[in-house]
Design a protein around this motif. Structure first.
Motif, PDB file in Angstrom:
ATOM      1  N   ALA A 251      66.004  27.574 109.143  1.00 39.56           N
ATOM      2  CA  ALA A 251      67.277  27.610 108.431  1.00 39.56           C
ATOM      3  C   ALA A 251      67.299  26.489 107.401  1.00 39.56           C
ATOM      4  CB  ALA A 251      68.440  27.444 109.412  1.00 39.56           C
ATOM      5  N   THR A 252      68.371  26.425 106.625  1.00 35.45           N
ATOM      6  CA  THR A 252      68.538  25.302 105.718  1.00 35.45           C
ATOM      7  C   THR A 252      68.738  24.028 106.537  1.00 35.45           C
ATOM      8  OG1 THR A 252      70.940  25.517 105.593  1.00 35.45           O
ATOM      9  CG2 THR A 252      69.643  26.819 104.023  1.00 35.45           C
ATOM     10  N   ALA A 253      68.569  22.892 105.904  1.00 33.59           N
ATOM     11  CA  ALA A 253      68.741  21.625 106.621  1.00 33.59           C
ATOM     12  C   ALA A 253      70.158  21.496 107.179  1.00 33.59           C
ATOM     13  CB  ALA A 253      68.413  20.454 105.695  1.00 33.59           C
ATOM     14  N   ASP A 254      71.157  21.870 106.390  1.00 36.24           N
ATOM     15  CA  ASP A 254      72.545  21.771 106.861  1.00 36.24           C
ATOM     16  C   ASP A 254      72.784  22.672 108.065  1.00 36.24           C
ATOM     17  OD1 ASP A 254      73.271  19.872 105.042  1.00 36.24           O
ATOM     18  OD2 ASP A 254      74.235  21.258 103.645  1.00 36.24           O
ATOM     19  N   GLN A 255      72.281  23.910 108.014  1.00 37.69           N
ATOM     20  CA  GLN A 255      72.442  24.834 109.134  1.00 37.69           C
ATOM     21  C   GLN A 255      71.756  24.285 110.386  1.00 37.69           C
ATOM     22  OE1 GLN A 255      70.743  28.280 107.197  1.00 37.69           O
ATOM     23  NE2 GLN A 255      72.727  29.299 107.060  1.00 37.69           N
ATOM     24  N   THR A 256      70.587  23.712 110.210  1.00 33.98           N
ATOM     25  CA  THR A 256      69.832  23.196 111.347  1.00 33.98           C
ATOM     26  C   THR A 256      70.557  22.043 112.029  1.00 33.98           C
ATOM     27  OG1 THR A 256      67.733  23.834 110.307  1.00 33.98           O
ATOM     28  CG2 THR A 256      67.630  22.196 112.071  1.00 33.98           C
ATOM     29  N   PHE A 257      71.093  21.123 111.241  1.00 32.82           N
ATOM     30  CA  PHE A 257      71.694  19.921 111.820  1.00 32.82           C
ATOM     31  C   PHE A 257      73.146  20.116 112.253  1.00 32.82           C
ATOM     32  CE2 PHE A 257      68.042  17.959 109.811  1.00 32.82           C
ATOM     33  CZ  PHE A 257      67.700  16.960 110.715  1.00 32.82           C
ATOM     34  N   TYR A 258      73.861  21.026 111.611  1.00 36.50           N
ATOM     35  CA  TYR A 258      75.290  21.164 111.916  1.00 36.50           C
ATOM     36  C   TYR A 258      75.660  22.492 112.573  1.00 36.50           C
ATOM     37  CZ  TYR A 258      75.618  17.102 108.867  1.00 36.50           C
ATOM     38  OH  TYR A 258      75.447  15.864 108.307  1.00 36.50           O
ATOM     39  N   LYS A 259      74.778  23.509 112.480  1.00 35.37           N
ATOM     40  CA  LYS A 259      75.113  24.818 113.030  1.00 35.37           C
ATOM     41  C   LYS A 259      73.915  25.441 113.745  1.00 35.37           C
ATOM     42  CE  LYS A 259      78.539  25.715 109.392  1.00 35.37           C
ATOM     43  NZ  LYS A 259      78.928  26.598 108.254  1.00 35.37           N
ATOM     44  N   SER A 260      73.173  24.626 114.474  1.00 33.35           N
ATOM     45  CA  SER A 260      71.990  25.126 115.163  1.00 33.35           C
ATOM     46  C   SER A 260      72.368  26.192 116.187  1.00 33.35           C
ATOM     47  CB  SER A 260      71.268  23.977 115.864  1.00 33.35           C
ATOM     48  OG  SER A 260      70.222  24.471 116.667  1.00 33.35           O
ATOM     49  N   ILE A 261      71.523  27.226 116.295  1.00 36.12           N
ATOM     50  CA  ILE A 261      71.776  28.319 117.236  1.00 36.12           C
ATOM     51  C   ILE A 261      70.532  28.592 118.084  1.00 36.12           C
ATOM     52  CG2 ILE A 261      73.631  29.448 115.964  1.00 36.12           C
ATOM     53  CD1 ILE A 261      71.530  31.283 114.692  1.00 36.12           C
ATOM     54  N   GLN A 262      69.778  27.537 118.381  1.00 36.51           N
ATOM     55  CA  GLN A 262      68.588  27.686 119.223  1.00 36.51           C
ATOM     56  C   GLN A 262      68.570  26.545 120.241  1.00 36.51           C
ATOM     57  OE1 GLN A 262      65.513  26.559 120.209  1.00 36.51           O
ATOM     58  NE2 GLN A 262      64.882  28.579 120.952  1.00 36.51           N
ATOM     59  N   PRO A 263      68.436  26.845 121.535  1.00 39.00           N
ATOM     60  CA  PRO A 263      68.546  25.816 122.580  1.00 39.00           C
ATOM     61  C   PRO A 263      67.626  24.612 122.401  1.00 39.00           C
ATOM     62  CG  PRO A 263      68.642  27.986 123.566  1.00 39.00           C
ATOM     63  CD  PRO A 263      68.310  28.205 122.121  1.00 39.00           C
ATOM     64  N   TYR A 264      66.370  24.827 121.979  1.00 35.40           N
ATOM     65  CA  TYR A 264      65.465  23.688 121.832  1.00 35.40           C
ATOM     66  C   TYR A 264      65.935  22.762 120.717  1.00 35.40           C
ATOM     67  CZ  TYR A 264      61.312  20.938 120.787  1.00 35.40           C
ATOM     68  OH  TYR A 264      60.449  19.896 120.548  1.00 35.40           O
ATOM     69  N   THR A 265      66.318  23.327 119.578  1.00 35.28           N
ATOM     70  CA  THR A 265      66.824  22.511 118.474  1.00 35.28           C
ATOM     71  C   THR A 265      68.081  21.762 118.902  1.00 35.28           C
ATOM     72  OG1 THR A 265      66.013  24.205 116.938  1.00 35.28           O
ATOM     73  CG2 THR A 265      67.468  22.536 116.040  1.00 35.28           C
ATOM     74  N   MET A 266      68.964  22.460 119.605  1.00 31.33           N
ATOM     75  CA  MET A 266      70.188  21.820 120.078  1.00 31.33           C
ATOM     76  C   MET A 266      69.867  20.664 121.026  1.00 31.33           C
ATOM     77  SD  MET A 266      72.346  25.354 120.650  1.00 31.33           S
ATOM     78  CE  MET A 266      73.915  24.640 121.173  1.00 31.33           C
ATOM     79  N   GLY A 267      68.852  20.839 121.859  1.00 36.63           N
ATOM     80  CA  GLY A 267      68.432  19.782 122.764  1.00 36.63           C
ATOM     81  C   GLY A 267      67.888  18.573 122.026  1.00 36.63           C
ATOM     82  N   LEU A 268      67.108  18.819 120.971  1.00 34.53           N
ATOM     83  CA  LEU A 268      66.590  17.713 120.167  1.00 34.53           C
ATOM     84  C   LEU A 268      67.728  16.916 119.533  1.00 34.53           C
ATOM     85  CD1 LEU A 268      63.586  19.341 118.223  1.00 34.53           C
ATOM     86  CD2 LEU A 268      63.478  17.776 120.159  1.00 34.53           C
ATOM     87  N   LEU A 269      68.698  17.627 118.978  1.00 39.28           N
ATOM     88  CA  LEU A 269      69.814  16.960 118.312  1.00 39.28           C
ATOM     89  C   LEU A 269      70.670  16.182 119.306  1.00 39.28           C
ATOM     90  CD1 LEU A 269      70.819  19.815 115.837  1.00 39.28           C
ATOM     91  CD2 LEU A 269      69.605  17.704 115.303  1.00 39.28           C
ATOM     92  N   ASP A 270      70.827  16.705 120.528  1.00 42.29           N
ATOM     93  CA  ASP A 270      71.620  16.012 121.553  1.00 42.29           C
ATOM     94  C   ASP A 270      70.952  14.727 122.039  1.00 42.29           C
ATOM     95  OD1 ASP A 270      73.750  17.717 121.574  1.00 42.29           O
ATOM     96  OD2 ASP A 270      73.032  18.936 123.241  1.00 42.29           O
ATOM     97  N   SER A 271      69.651  14.609 121.815  1.00 42.58           N
ATOM     98  CA  SER A 271      68.926  13.440 122.316  1.00 42.58           C
ATOM     99  C   SER A 271      68.885  12.296 121.309  1.00 42.58           C
ATOM    100  CB  SER A 271      67.489  13.842 122.680  1.00 42.58           C
ATOM    101  OG  SER A 271      66.751  14.173 121.511  1.00 42.58           O
ATOM    102  N   ILE A 272      69.519  12.489 120.150  1.00 39.79           N
ATOM    103  CA  ILE A 272      69.499  11.472 119.093  1.00 39.79           C
ATOM    104  C   ILE A 272      70.800  10.671 119.109  1.00 39.79           C
ATOM    105  CG2 ILE A 272      69.371  11.094 116.599  1.00 39.79           C
ATOM    106  CD1 ILE A 272      67.823  13.677 116.372  1.00 39.79           C
ATOM    107  N   PRO A 273      70.724   9.349 119.030  1.00 38.86           N
ATOM    108  CA  PRO A 273      71.950   8.537 118.963  1.00 38.86           C
ATOM    109  C   PRO A 273      72.776   8.895 117.737  1.00 38.86           C
ATOM    110  CG  PRO A 273      70.031   7.158 119.423  1.00 38.86           C
ATOM    111  CD  PRO A 273      69.516   8.512 119.077  1.00 38.86           C
ATOM    112  N   ARG A 274      74.091   8.943 117.899  1.00 39.69           N
ATOM    113  CA  ARG A 274      75.015   9.279 116.813  1.00 39.69           C
ATOM    114  C   ARG A 274      75.910   8.091 116.493  1.00 39.69           C
ATOM    115  NH1 ARG A 274      76.220  14.910 116.771  1.00 39.69           N
ATOM    116  NH2 ARG A 274      77.782  14.423 115.169  1.00 39.69           N
TER     117      ARG A 274
END
Length: 239
Positions: A138-161
């Motif tokens: 997906a586009t970078a914005d879609q990937t970081f803000y509207k991810s729809i795949q469990p592995y990608t979502m897991g990666l994003l959840d593991s990053i400090p915000r």
């Protein structure tokens, strides 16, 4: 360091790459090498073209490698972990250099990296891979803000915000990545996926999902629909 030959000057190594695709003398090749070193921001290129890899810092050696990759004016540059082992300041310089060179050469760049911060900074489109396959594209914005795949979502959840106030515990992905020579049946991510239990008949463990367009120009490899995945994720976050 291991990509550059310790017994030859950096100029000779860049010139050799040039000579493989161009006719000309060694002098012509060294002249082109000097031009490329100057282009990638190495000071006193006329003198440093005759120096050896051990006389350059890690960041400067990375610039030499970029010069070698671009010496024949490619339309596509494949940059595999170009910022690994570089400190944050030098990393930023290399990424800025790649952006400038992309415009200079009018070329596309495929950037391969595990650093999501680098991805967010430079990528237009992102393909996330797991088990040797693209699982989301997906586009970078879609990937970081509207991810729809469990592995990608897991990666994003593991990053400090830094944009979330209050206590926020990071969530790691359980288990270990599979061996590429012995992938599990069905979805390769299923043994580690917290959403697999939401799919009936153990489908995730048996049937390999296809990479399909779940939203406009947004592709994902998962048996769960985009809407259902986001609903489940939202309900869990509210608990």
């Amino acid at each position: 360091m291991s990509a550059l030959h310790p017994y030859y000057s950096v100029g000779d190594q860049i010139a050799e790459a040039w000579s493989l695709y161009n006719e000309g003398s060694k002098k012509d090749g060294l002249k082109r090498a000097q031009q490329m070193l100057d282009l990638v921001g190495i000071p006193a290129a006329d003198k440093r073209v005759n120096e050896f890899p051990h006389q350059f810092s890690g960041g400067m050696r990375q610039r030499v490698m970029i010069a070698m990759a671009l010496v024949n004016n490619p339309s596509l540059l494949i940059a595999d972990e170009p910022t690994t082992a570089l400190d944050v300041t030098v990393q930023a310089q290399i990424l800025s250099l790649l952006k400038d060179l992309q415009k200079e050469f009018n070329m596309a760049i495929i950037l391969i990296t595990h650093d999501l911060g680098v991805v967010a900074q430079v990528a237009d489109r992102v393909s996330v891979m797991y088990g040797g396959q693209v699982v989301e594209s997906a586009t970078a914005d879609q990937t970081f803000y509207k991810s729809i795949q469990p592995y990608t979502m897991g990666l994003l959840d593991s990053i400090p915000r830094v944009d979330i106030t209050g206590s926020h515990r990071l969530r790691s992905i359980p288990g270990q990545p599979p061996s590429l020579i012995n992938l599990p049946t069905g979805c390769a991510f299923a043994p580690r996926c917290s959403f697999a239990s939401e799919v009936a008949d153990y489908k995730c463990r048996v049937v390999e999902p296809e990479l399909v367009e779940k939203r406009a120009d947004h592709f994902a490899r998962c048996h769960i629909s985009a809407e259902q995945l986001l609903d489940i994720s939202a309900s869990r976050a509210g608990k």
